[in-house]
Design a protein around this motif. Structure first.
Motif, mmCIF file in Angstrom:
data_model
loop_
_atom_site.group_PDB
_atom_site.id
_atom_site.type_symbol
_atom_site.label_atom_id
_atom_site.label_comp_id
_atom_site.label_asym_id
_atom_site.label_seq_id
_atom_site.Cartn_x
_atom_site.Cartn_y
_atom_site.Cartn_z
ATOM 1 N N ALA A 98 0.836 -1.215 0.000
ATOM 2 C CA ALA A 98 0.000 0.000 0.000
ATOM 3 C C ALA A 98 0.868 1.261 0.000
ATOM 4 N N PHE A 99 1.991 1.184 -0.700
ATOM 5 C CA PHE A 99 2.988 2.262 -0.747
ATOM 6 C C PHE A 99 2.376 3.572 -1.239
ATOM 7 N N HIS A 100 1.691 3.510 -2.372
ATOM 8 C CA HIS A 100 1.132 4.713 -2.975
ATOM 9 C C HIS A 100 -0.144 5.157 -2.267
ATOM 10 N N GLU A 101 -0.944 4.197 -1.812
ATOM 11 C CA GLU A 101 -2.158 4.552 -1.084
ATOM 12 C C GLU A 101 -1.840 5.328 0.190
ATOM 13 N N ASP A 102 -0.786 4.920 0.870
ATOM 14 C CA ASP A 102 -0.363 5.629 2.075
ATOM 15 C C ASP A 102 0.032 7.068 1.737
ATOM 16 N N GLY A 103 0.733 7.245 0.622
ATOM 17 C CA GLY A 103 1.125 8.587 0.202
ATOM 18 C C GLY A 103 -0.074 9.453 -0.124
ATOM 19 N N LEU A 104 -1.080 8.871 -0.780
ATOM 20 C CA LEU A 104 -2.294 9.622 -1.104
ATOM 21 C C LEU A 104 -2.999 10.084 0.161
#
Length: 281
Positions: A98-104
């Protein structure tokens, strides 16, 4: 990732080769186990991103393969479009951690929850999720699942799996382009510590992404026109996010790059879905 000083050298490091560069990108952008390769001095060292990310499109395809395989298998098994899409996004989140989801989520909380650049950056570093982050994450998942399901229902499992693969390189290359063209908002952190890619590196990644995604679309009979619409929308969304981040926090962070990937992925699916509705090829 441990904080480190930002790379200040202007001369790019020696190119490690496409195989090693792809492995470095896989380790950074995913949770996939990647062994040390012949020629690597230290596979656990902090990556130098001034040149290496030109191989990101190849790594992105590998990262998206499990989700594409799930999409294809579940679709051919006759499961409903929304169920298939949710399974695909679950596989993708497990692959990336969830690398990108966390950033969002962190970007939404920080950009809209603070009143000064310092406070916004402080909120973005907080591991807790707030109202803006929860809403952004929920909408991202809902939009991506709905659009993948729509592509599957209209064009079949092969097309839906191809859409997942085609979106992966370009959406990540958009984040890379933002990293290459915007200053770091803070002097420490993941985005600052890995070094700033050259604009040439980012353009190579975008060009490779276009080549790979177009080939996938043609092989799966996806509308190339829809893919190009999605890519144009993705570049526009990244430009808007870039200007917003520059105004509110002074530049980009790792969270902003993750948000750019999520926005790009959504609108790439949207472009494909619109083309299918309009009967474009």
């Amino acid at each position: 990732m441990a904080d480190a000083e930002t790379t200040t050298e202007t001369t790019p490091p020696d190119w490690p080769g496409w195989t090693i560069a792809t492995a470095i990108c896989l380790r950074f952008w995913s949770r996939l186990p990647v062994p040390s390769l012949p020629g690597e001095t230290d596979s656990h060292a902090l990556p130098d991103f001034r040149a290496v990310p030109r191989a990101l499109p190849f790594a992105a395809l590998v990262i998206a393969l499990p989700a594409a395989a799930v999409t294809l298998g579940a679709g051919l098994a006759g499961l409903g479009g929304l169920v298939v899409a949710v399974l695909a996004l679950t596989a993708l989140a497990l692959t990336t951690g969830a690398f990108h989801e966390d950033g969002l989520a962190d970007s939404a909380d920080g950009l809209f929850g603070g009143h000064t650049p310092e406070r916004r950056l402080e909120i973005m570093k907080d591991s807790r999720i707030g109202s803006y982050g929860a809403l952004a994450l929920g909408l991202s998942l809902l939009l991506r699942a709905s659009l993948i399901a729509m592509i599957l229902d209209r064009s079949g499992a092969v097309a839906a799996a191809a859409a997942v693969l085609a979106a992966a390189p370009w959406s990540r290359a958009e984040g890379l382009f933002l990293l290459a063209t915007q200053p770091a908002a803070r002097s420490t952190g993941a985005a600052a510590s890995v070094g700033q890619p050259t604009v040439v590196t980012a353009r190579i990644a975008l060009a490779l992404s276009l080549f790979l995604a177009t080939g996938i679309a043609l092989a799966a009979q996806l509308p190339v026109a829809g893919l190009l619409i999605g890519f144009a929308l993705a570049h526009g969304a990244t430009a808007v996010l870039s200007r917003l981040a520059r105004r509110l926090i002074g530049g980009q962070t790792g969270d902003i790059l993750g948000a750019a990937q999520q926005l790009a992925e959504i609108v790439i699916y949207l472009g494909l879905a619109l083309a299918l509705v309009w009967g474009m090829r």
